[in-house]
Each structure stands twice: as structure tokens, then as C-alpha cells.
Scaffold this active site. Structure first.
Site: not given
Ligand code: ADP
Length: 744
Positions: A199, A155, A157, A256, A465, A649, A16, A567
């Protein structure tokens, strides 16, 4: 002598997207180039690595110019199914080796970092396979005996171990808080009820912190489902009582991933249904969705991305053969390194225990600060105080603001009043700062007097103040006695601390001053001793950054240098932090001083930059950086010497820096600090010589200091701490803002 091959480094964003990733990419690229490494962007996450060819691009200094303020990731991200297979990773290894890359900075979530670790473990065997298949020669494999990996956590989150904040979480909080503030104003007008879904599938951080920051009335998070079966009735009772007490709106925030104790998802539609049925209220649902991911990153996320990116390259440079991969994180206001797999395992464990409905462990894994915040929130959302516990000291506490208004002051007062009343104290609001204490402009506050204060900028109580002297001290002593004020909480900046110090010093002459006094740092200048951060500073940095983003855009296609004055009094925090977040070429602050030689060399750099094709240049100057080399002087100097190459400026940002609604961070810290002060009052034993202290944030902790320590800890003439932790960041700012090589 054999030619030493430059090491080649790849950077990718995966999973993400998150605001602040661009700052990290910029820092990785520029720090790597500064270290003499070649650096490549692997575009579209692991997909680019599997596809190879043009998806792996060499990066130059200017490839990452002008991206700090952009949301998302300029090098693309993707979820890549191929990389989950060994076949996919074999292709990826081939493509990296084809470019000579054997070090990677991976910016992503736990999935991406797990993938990176697996890839690193398999590296030797993948290269062996490539040799067997005849795709690469033995010598090539020998040149890349291992893959070095460093992880950065991107991330929204904030669900990752090894870092207090993930890149993107602060911006997501900004988006949520802006949205909930906006919703609240319409909800109040119509006396409506709103359910806002945010989220967080496994992590309630965004829901919890936004609820605290916005003064929401109920929150539902995955880690701690409602503890009773009939939680719907309990929630509705509390909300009904709030309305009866005079609240005009109701806001419920739902993560969520929130479930009930049996693991059944709750969902915003269900909450709406419950509220409509049980309260008979007109209820609306807002699902914030991807708005939370988007938009320009907050100042904090830009600086976090920048510092993490810089540290990641340093880590790669330091790491030895086959060393354990690390995650670069931010803990207690410092860069921290933690073994990657330890972080991933602990992160995944929370999701696992939530799945197993082991909520106690889920909350324990989130840590004390998360747990405490949840407990605080559960008190703040009430419409009436708890019945106070017997045995706790009950006092009449006066609260006032002092110094210039700082965003977050109201949030702190709200927290002090509610949590104070909840502990059985009587809270008195002093209007207009210390002047109100002199004039006796003091009123008792109740639970609802501070309703709706959490998001408001400025100071509702009023501030000033004033530092009392002479006869004013008599007036204060009389008011303390007449109103039976038994303790005093001063929320403000330097003048508040000085006033507290004076009252303490005058105890011999005025026995009435023998009451406990606490000072809570609230000033945009971030110049208070004992606290790494003061309330209001984060908002002010964001105000500066937003203004500078706009100013930079105004230059169009001209060649222009901006000199922006901010400031901070004699403290360079605002200047440095906003400079780091906006990519300023130069930050002038009083701590370093400004000499004519500096200005000459800066001018040379400007000329070199514009001759090399630069279009915009930004200088940020603290208001007191130098009394003679003023903003106007610098403007005139650069304008005259820039001749036809560039124009200049100046912008003096002024009071816009103090205004606006407080940032989420300022609201959260204001609530925590005020709560700690109230606890401190409650725990104090009766004493002949009650303490006068100031509280501060030190790393992740809150600490108290004796008021007289101010002399030891601060430069009293310049009104700033003797030691300023953030000064270390100057080096990073200097590396990243170098003019870069001349364009051909
Ligand atoms: P995030 O990194 O945000 O947690 P994902 O879990 O979707 O997102 O992982 C992103 C990408 O990282 C996946 O689409 C994949 O290409 C790679 N990936 C995730 N987990 C594994 C794994 N166990 N082994 C190999 N590649 C992985």
C-alpha cells in the site's frame, strides 16, 4: 455554590482503520475518566455523529477492557459523505450538544482531521443556526461556546507531518515483512522472482522500509520515480548481475502509487511483464492488499496509541477557549504537539507536488531520514560495490558480535559488510565474538557472504559473553597485527562495550590496540548507555507481547492472575513496555524496587478487582526486580491470599524473548547504525590515538560517545544507564491499569 458541570468528551475513529486505534481509544476513555470527565464513543466515525441517538455511547472504564490486542477499531469507522456538507455538520453539532459534548478526540487521517478543523471553525455559526431553527435553546448554545479538538493520526501509510510514526504504520510493516520473509523462502527454493505490491498511494514509506528490512532487490516508490527513461533496462541489469553473483531469488517491492517520471502508473503487472520479457524468468506477483491493515497491533503501535491517547486528553484539559487545535504526535521518541492545520497542509502538499511531478520537492518534504534510507537502499540492492571514491580512507575492518544474541545483529553485520565494501574497505568477519578474536577465527567477507542475512534472527557470526583478560589480550594483539586489522566494529551488548573499554585501557601495554573501535548497541535488554533504543529490544518486546496475549487467552472463563517474568537484567524496559502494551495491572522492576508494603497493596487491588468482576489480572515482573521477592514467591503469596476468589499462574518467558526474526524497526535501525559506523571509520583521519567510541540513537539522531563516558553515563554495577528516558511512561501505565470502579 453552583454545581460545576463535568466536561463531556467524545472520541471517534474516522477514515481508514489502523491497528493501534483501540489502544488510543482505551487511553482516551480511561484518562478522561481519571480526570473526572464524562466520555462518549462516537461510533462509525462522523456518520455516528450525524446520525446521533445510540450511535453516541457513554463509555465506562470496563468498556475498553481487553481491546489492546485487537486490530481495527472497536468503535467502528466509516467514510461519511454527509459530514462533507454543512447540513450534515449541523446535524452532527446538534447531536453533540444533545449529549453535552464539546470536546473531541478525532483519530484518523488527513481527511478526517481536515473535517474536524472545519467543524470546529463552524461551531459557533452551527449553534446559531440550531438556535434559529429552534432546535436548541440560547442557554444551551451559551454553555458550549466553542468546540475543542485534538487530533491523533491513525494511518498505516505513515504519511503525516507532525509525527515520526502514525498509529498503524509499524504494524503494517510487520505484516509486509512477515509476508516478504515467507515469500523469500519459497522464492529461494525455486530461484524465483517475486513482485510484491504494497500500500501507499502517495507515500512510499511502507515500500521503502520493507525493502530495506527484507533485503529486497529493487523498490519503486511514488516520491522518487526511476530517474532514467529506460529504467526497466537498468533494473534488469542490476537484478541479472545479482543472480550472476549467486543470489537465488529476486524480490521487487512496488508501492501501489509508484509511477515513472512522466507520472504514468507502473503497477506490479507491468513490472512482472518487464522481468519476464527481459530476464526470461518465472515471475510471480503478490498484492498484499488489506492484510497490511489487519491483525493484532505491534507492541509499538499499542504503546504509540496509548501514549497519544493519554496525551490527547491532557491536551484537551490544558487547552483554552478557542485555542488552535493540535495534533498529538511522536517525534524523537517523545510526545509532540503540532498545530493541526499546519500538519494537514504539509501532508497534502506532498501528494500535490508528486502530482505535479516535482519529485525533488517530494523527497525534500519527506525529510532527511527518508532520503538517506532511499540512498542506502540503492547501494544495498546492488550485487557488486560501487567503484570507491578516491580520497576516502580504506581500511581492514573486523566486525564481530558480542554478548547474548539479539535479533538484528545479522542485519547490522550485513549492512556493515556491504556498505563497508562499497566504500572500498576490506571486511573481516570474526566468529564467536571476542573469543574468535582471541583464537584468530577470522575470515574475509565478500558482498554475497551476507546475502539473505537481513531477516535472520540470532547471530550468524556467532557471539559470546567473553571479555578478554591476561594472556588473551596478547593473542588478540597478535591477531590484530598478523591480520593487519585496522579497525574494529563490535555489535553487541554490555560485554562488547566492556571488552572495547579494556582494549582501550590496555593500549599502553599493547600498541596493537591503537586502532579505532566502535561499539553498536545490540541487546534485547535496552540497557546500553547513550542509546535510547538498542537493536533487538523492539523484537523482544513484541515476543513478550505475543506470548502474554496467548497466556491471557489460556485463562478461559476462570478468575486468574498471571505473574509473568521477563528478561532485562537490571533494566525494566522490557517489563514496562510489554506491560504497557498488554495492559498489565502492575509492572515490577528493579529501578523501583519491590517492598512488602507494595505487595500488600497490590494484593488488595487484586482482591478489589476480582470482587468487582475482573476475570484476568496480569503482573509483569523483571527478572531482577527483587532478589527475595521472586516470581515463585509472588505466585505463592497471591495464590495463598487469593483463596477461592482467584487462582494464580506463573510464566517465566525465558529465551523465547531473544529469538525470532528481527522486527522491522530493529532491522531498519540496525542498518542505519551500522552504516553510520562505517561512515565514521571512512571519515577518520590517521591518528596516534584513534577513538574508541559507542554509537547511540538519541531522539531521531545518531551520536557517538567516548568509551570512557560509559562510567559517567551508566551504573556499572547494575549495567544500565543512569538516566532512562522511558521511565516517564510509568505514569501513563499506572493511570491506565487502575482497577476501575466496582461493577454493580
Ligand atoms: P482519512 O481520514 O483516512 O484521510 P478520508 O479522507 O476518507 O480518510 O476522510 C474520512 C472522513 O472525514 C470523510 O468521509 C468525511 O466524512 C470527513 N472529511 C474528510 N475531508 C473532509 C472535509 N474537507 N470536510 C469535511 N469532512 C471531511
Amino acid at each position: 455554590m453552583a454545581k460545576v458541570e463535568k466536561r463531556k468528551l467524545g472520541v471517534l475513529t474516522s477514515g481508514g482503520d489502523a491497528p493501534g486505534m483501540n489502544a488510543a481509544i482505551r487511553a482516551v476513555v480511561r484518562t478522561a475518566l481519571d480526570h473526572g470527565l464524562d466520555v462518549y464513543a462516537v461510533t462509525e466515525g462522523y456518520q455516528g455523529m450525524v446520525d446521533g441517538g445510540n450511535a453516541i455511547k457513554p463509555m465506562a472504564w470496563d468498556s475498553v477492557g481487553g481491546i489492546l490486542q485487537r486490530g481495527g477499531t472497536v468503535i467502528g469507522t466509516a467514510r461519511c459523505a454527509d459530514f462533507r456538507t454543512r447540513e450534515g455538520r449541523l446535524k452532527a453539532a446538534f447531536n453533540l450538544v444533545a449529549h453535552g459534548i464539546d470536546a473531541l478526540v478525532v483519530i484518523g487521517g488527513d481527511g478526517s482531521l481536515t473535517g474536524a478543523n472545519l467543524f470546529r471553525q463552524e461551531w459557533v455559526s452551527l449553534l446559531e443556526d440550531l438556535v434559529k431553527e429552534g432546535k436548541i435553546g440560547k442557554e444551551t448554545a451559551r454553555q458550549h461556546p466553542y468546540l475543542t479538538i485534538t487530533g491523533l493520526v491513525g494511518s498505516i501509510d505513515n504519511d503525516f507531518f507532525g509525527t515520526d510514526m502514525t498509529i498503524g504504520a509499524d504494524t503494517a510493516l510487520h505484516r509486509i515483512v512477515e509476508a516478504v520473509d515467507a515469500i523469500s523462502s519459497t522464492a529461494t527454493s525455486h530461484q524465483r522472482t517475486f513482485v510484491v505490491e504494497v500500500m501507499g498511494r502517495h507515500c512510499g514509506y511502507l515500500a521503502l522500509m520493507s525493502a530495506l528490512a527484507c533485503g529486497a532487490d529493487w523498490v519503486l516508490i511514488p516520491e522518487s520515480p526511476p530517474d532514467v527513461e529506460n529504467w526497466e533496462d537498468v533494473m534488469c541489469e542490476v537484478l541479472k548481475a545479482g543472480r550472476a553473483a549467486g543470489r537465488r531469488d529476486t524480490t521487487v517491492i512496488v508501492a501501489e502509487g509508484a509511477t515513472d517520471r512522466n507520472g504514468k502508473p507502473i503497477g506490479s503487472a507491468y513490472v512482472k511483464q518487464v522481468l519476464e520479457e527481459k530476464l526470461g524468468e518465472d515471475c510471480r506477483v503478490t498484492i498484499l492488499g488489506h492484510v497490511q491493515r489487519g491483525g493484532s497491533p505491534s507492541a509499538f503501535d499499542r504503546n504509540l496509541g496509548t501514549l497519544m491517547g493519554h496525551a490527547a486528553v491532557e491536551q484537551i484539559e490544558k487547552s483554552k477557549a478557542q485555542s488552535e487545535p493540535m495534533v498529538v504526535g511522536w517525534r524523537d521518541n517523545r510526545v509532540a504537539y503540532t498545530p493541526l492545520m499546519e500538519c494537514v497542509e504539509k501532508t497534502q502538499k506532498v501528494a500535490k507536488v508528486v502530482g505535479e511531478k516535482d519529485y525533488e520537492q517530494a523527497m525534500a518534504l519527506r525529510g532527511d531520514s527518508f532520503k538517506d534510507t532511499f540512498r542506502t537502499l540503492r547501494t544495498m540492492v546492488r550485487s557488486l560495490p560501487h567503484t570507491p571514491k578516491p580520497g576516502l580512507r580504506r581500511m581492514r575492518i573486523a566486525v564481530l558480535n558480542a554478548g547474548a544474541p539479539a535479533p538484528g545483529m545479522n542485519t547490522a553485520v550485513r549492512s556493515a559488510v556491504r556498505l563497508g565494501i562499497d566504500k572500498g574497505h576490506t571486511l573481516l568477519g570474526v566468529r564467536g565474538g571476542l573469543q574468535g578474536l582471541i583464537d584468530g577465527d577470522i575470515q574475509e567477507m565478500n558482498w554475497m557472504s551476507v546475502n539473505g542475512w537481513a531477516p535472520r534472527g540470532g547471530s550468524e557470526l556467532g557471539t559470546g559473553r567473553k571479555i578478554p583478560a591476561g594472556k588473551e589480550l596478547y593473542a588478540i594483539a597478535r591477531n590484530i597485527e598478523e591480520l593487519d586489522i585496522q579497525s574494529l566494529l563490535i555489535i553487541g551488548g554490555w560485554s562488547g562495550y566492556e571488552a572495547a573499554h579494556r582494549l582501550w585501557k590496555e593500549r599502553e601495554n599493547f600498541p596493537a590496540f591503537n586502532i579505532p573501535i566502535l561499539c553498536l548497541p545490540a541487546t534485547i535488554n535496552n540497557n546500553m548507555p547513550g542509546s535510547e533504543l538498542s537493536i533487538g529490544a523492539d523484537t523482544a518486546v513484541n515476543n513478550v507481547v505475543e506470548a502474554v496475549d496467548k497466556i491471557k487467552q489460556s485463562s478461559g472463563s476462570l478468575h486468574r492472575c498471571f505473574v509473568v517474568e521477563v528478561m532485562g537484567r537490571y533494566c525494566g524496559y522490557l517489563a514496562l513496555m510489554s506491560g504497557l502494551a498488554t495492559g498489565a495491572e502492575r509492572v515490577y522492576m528493579h529501578e523501583e524496587g519491590v517492598t512488602l508494603l507494595d505487595l500488600q497493596s497490590d494484593l488488595q487491588n487484586l482482591i478489589r478487582g476480582f470482587e468487582g468482576g475482573k476475570r484476568i489480572s496480569l503482573m509483569i515482573r523483571n527478572e531482577n526486580a527483587n532478589p527475595l521477592y521472586t516470581t515463585a514467591f509472588m505466585y505463592a503469596l497471591f495464590e495463598e491470599e487469593g483463596k477461592s476468589l482467584f487462582d494464580v499462574r506463573q510464566a517465566i518467558l525465558g529465551h523465547l524473548q531473544q529469538g525470532g526474526n528481527p522486527s522491522p524497526f530493529d532491522r531498519i535501525q540496525a542498518t542505519r547504525l551500522a552504516e553510520r559506523c562505517i561512515e565514521h571509520f571512512s571519515e577518520l583521519p590517521e591518528s596516534e590515538n584513534p577513538p574508541v567510541m559507542f554509537i547511540g540513537l538519541q531522539g531521531g539522531e545518531m551520536k557517538f560517545f567516548e568509551i570512557d563516558d560509559i562510567r559517567r553515563m551508566a551504573d556499572m554495577t547494575l549495567s544500565r544507564p543512569k538516566e532512562q528516558w522511558w521511565m516517564d511512561m510509568r505514569d501513563v501505565a499506572k493511570v491506565l491499569s487502575k482497577p476501575g470502579p466496582k461493577k454493580l
